[in-house]
Design a protein around this motif. Structure first.
Motif, mmCIF file in Angstrom:
data_model
loop_
_atom_site.group_PDB
_atom_site.id
_atom_site.type_symbol
_atom_site.label_atom_id
_atom_site.label_comp_id
_atom_site.label_asym_id
_atom_site.label_seq_id
_atom_site.Cartn_x
_atom_site.Cartn_y
_atom_site.Cartn_z
ATOM 1 N N THR A 1 0.935 -1.220 -0.011
ATOM 2 C CA THR A 1 -0.178 0.001 0.033
ATOM 3 C C THR A 1 0.898 1.312 0.061
ATOM 4 N N SER A 2 0.493 2.427 -0.673
ATOM 5 C CA SER A 2 1.143 3.359 -0.731
ATOM 6 C C SER A 2 0.766 4.402 0.282
ATOM 7 N N VAL A 3 1.568 4.662 1.115
ATOM 8 C CA VAL A 3 1.485 5.949 2.099
ATOM 9 C C VAL A 3 2.648 6.929 1.979
ATOM 10 N N ASN A 4 2.156 8.053 2.746
ATOM 11 C CA ASN A 4 3.087 9.290 2.541
ATOM 12 C C ASN A 4 3.610 9.655 3.952
ATOM 13 N N ASP A 5 4.681 10.098 3.381
ATOM 14 C CA ASP A 5 5.447 10.754 4.845
ATOM 15 C C ASP A 5 6.123 12.125 4.373
ATOM 16 N N THR A 6 6.447 12.946 5.179
ATOM 17 C CA THR A 6 6.821 14.116 4.958
ATOM 18 C C THR A 6 8.256 14.429 5.578
ATOM 19 N N ILE A 7 9.171 15.283 4.614
ATOM 20 C CA ILE A 7 10.519 15.425 5.274
ATOM 21 C C ILE A 7 10.803 16.971 4.931
ATOM 22 N N ASP A 8 11.825 17.614 5.704
ATOM 23 C CA ASP A 8 12.104 18.816 5.360
ATOM 24 C C ASP A 8 13.520 18.494 4.229
ATOM 25 N N ALA A 9 13.501 19.362 3.252
ATOM 26 C CA ALA A 9 14.671 19.231 2.063
ATOM 27 C C ALA A 9 15.147 20.479 1.449
ATOM 28 N N ASP A 10 16.099 20.650 1.001
ATOM 29 C CA ASP A 10 16.889 21.628 0.327
ATOM 30 C C ASP A 10 17.285 21.207 -0.765
ATOM 31 N N ILE A 11 17.199 22.126 -1.935
ATOM 32 C CA ILE A 11 17.533 21.883 -3.244
ATOM 33 C C ILE A 11 18.152 22.877 -3.765
ATOM 34 N N TRP A 12 19.229 23.025 -4.555
ATOM 35 C CA TRP A 12 19.937 24.002 -5.113
ATOM 36 C C TRP A 12 20.773 23.547 -6.403
ATOM 37 N N GLY A 13 21.031 24.609 -7.155
ATOM 38 C CA GLY A 13 21.763 24.209 -8.220
ATOM 39 C C GLY A 13 21.944 25.247 -9.129
ATOM 40 N N VAL A 14 22.393 24.942 -10.704
ATOM 41 C CA VAL A 14 22.503 25.889 -11.708
ATOM 42 C C VAL A 14 21.886 25.140 -12.849
ATOM 43 N N GLU A 15 21.727 26.118 -14.019
ATOM 44 C CA GLU A 15 21.281 25.596 -15.191
ATOM 45 C C GLU A 15 21.594 26.625 -16.103
ATOM 46 N N LEU A 16 22.420 26.176 -17.156
ATOM 47 C CA LEU A 16 23.050 27.079 -18.239
ATOM 48 C C LEU A 16 22.371 26.394 -19.548
ATOM 49 N N GLU A 17 21.964 27.526 -20.360
ATOM 50 C CA GLU A 17 21.238 27.145 -21.661
ATOM 51 C C GLU A 17 21.634 27.975 -22.656
ATOM 52 N N SER A 18 22.179 27.479 -23.945
ATOM 53 C CA SER A 18 22.357 28.056 -25.208
ATOM 54 C C SER A 18 21.679 27.717 -26.208
ATOM 55 N N VAL A 19 21.403 28.872 -27.055
ATOM 56 C CA VAL A 19 20.626 28.552 -28.298
ATOM 57 C C VAL A 19 21.387 29.270 -29.406
ATOM 58 N N ILE A 20 21.493 28.330 -30.405
ATOM 59 C CA ILE A 20 22.733 29.026 -31.443
ATOM 60 C C ILE A 20 22.173 28.946 -32.939
ATOM 61 N N ARG A 21 21.926 30.077 -33.694
ATOM 62 C CA ARG A 21 21.394 29.973 -34.808
ATOM 63 C C ARG A 21 22.432 30.516 -35.803
ATOM 64 N N PRO A 22 23.305 29.542 -36.314
ATOM 65 C CA PRO A 22 24.330 29.851 -37.170
ATOM 66 C C PRO A 22 23.924 30.491 -38.601
ATOM 67 N N ASP A 23 22.571 30.267 -38.782
ATOM 68 C CA ASP A 23 21.870 30.361 -40.007
ATOM 69 C C ASP A 23 20.536 30.489 -39.832
ATOM 70 N N PRO A 24 19.527 31.222 -40.437
ATOM 71 C CA PRO A 24 18.303 30.999 -40.074
ATOM 72 C C PRO A 24 17.542 29.715 -40.260
ATOM 73 N N ASP A 25 17.906 28.941 -40.762
ATOM 74 C CA ASP A 25 17.392 27.690 -41.146
ATOM 75 C C ASP A 25 18.025 26.647 -39.853
ATOM 76 N N TRP A 26 18.920 26.968 -39.265
ATOM 77 C CA TRP A 26 19.469 25.972 -38.324
ATOM 78 C C TRP A 26 19.380 26.595 -37.084
ATOM 79 N N LEU A 27 19.298 25.521 -36.016
ATOM 80 C CA LEU A 27 19.100 26.041 -34.465
ATOM 81 C C LEU A 27 19.599 24.832 -33.722
ATOM 82 N N VAL A 28 20.646 25.287 -32.813
ATOM 83 C CA VAL A 28 21.320 24.221 -31.964
ATOM 84 C C VAL A 28 21.028 24.697 -30.617
#
Length: 180
Positions: free
Chosen positions: A69-96
């Motif tokens: 049977t599925s039961v629920n508990d509660t905890i205290d938690a901390d989450i931290w981090g970073v995200e890096l994102e890039s979008v490159i359009r070397p030509d109007p028809d290409w997207l990376v």
């Protein structure tokens, strides 16, 4: 930015007294802090975004299986981090695009606080088995994710377009439950 979220508590299914599962579980709140920068260079051909975040959960609701049977508990938690994102359009028809994220997701255990001494970090996995989960990683919270995509827009004489796309993703190690 700062945001605060809330999820109400609930009632666990009734189980035999031998399983010592709380009848209910409390509410969940999150304080989410994020800071970032969005940047466009080379007349829109290059976009670089960076974000750092810190999420402070109070009463994060996690499920576990007890006697099938599925039961629920509660905890205290901390989450931290970073995200890096890039979008490159070397030509109007290409997207990376390329995205990298790294995070730490750790819990400070107060699961089943009534079943064990306060502050001990121990939780009852099943009757008679105590497991120390203080500092464990949260379930489904990988420390690293990387994804990359490439697409090309082919335009035909009749004005229609065809956009083939390829995506690749890598997700780091993660755990299926709070017990790691």
């Amino acid at each position: 930015s700062y945001a605060r979220g809330y999820k109400s508590g609930g009632i666990n299914p009734p189980l035999s007294p031998v399983f010592d599962v709380a009848e209910s579980f409390g509410s969940e709140t999150i304080d989410a802090f994020e800071i970032g920068s969005k940047n466009t260079f080379a007349n829109g051909a290059l976009q670089l975004n960076a974000t750092a975040f810190y999420y402070k959960y109070s009463g994060l609701q996690l499920s576990r299986i007890v006697a099938r049977t599925s039961v629920n508990d509660t905890i205290d938690a901390d989450i931290w981090g970073v995200e890096l994102e890039s979008v490159i359009r070397p030509d109007p028809d290409w997207l990376v695009n390329l995205t990298f994220s790294s995070s730490g997701a750790f819990s400070i255990c107060d699961v089943l606080a009534g079943a064990v001494p306060a502050g001990s970090g121990l939780a009852v996995l099943s009757p008679g088995v105590e497991v120390n989960i203080k500092g464990n990683k949260l379930p489904q919270a990988p420390e690293m994710k990387v994804s990359m995509g490439v697409q090309y827009t082919a335009t035909f004489d009749n004005g229609m377009t065809l956009v083939p796309r390829v995506d690749v993703a890598l997700t780091g190690e993660q755990y299926g439950n709070i017990f790691n």
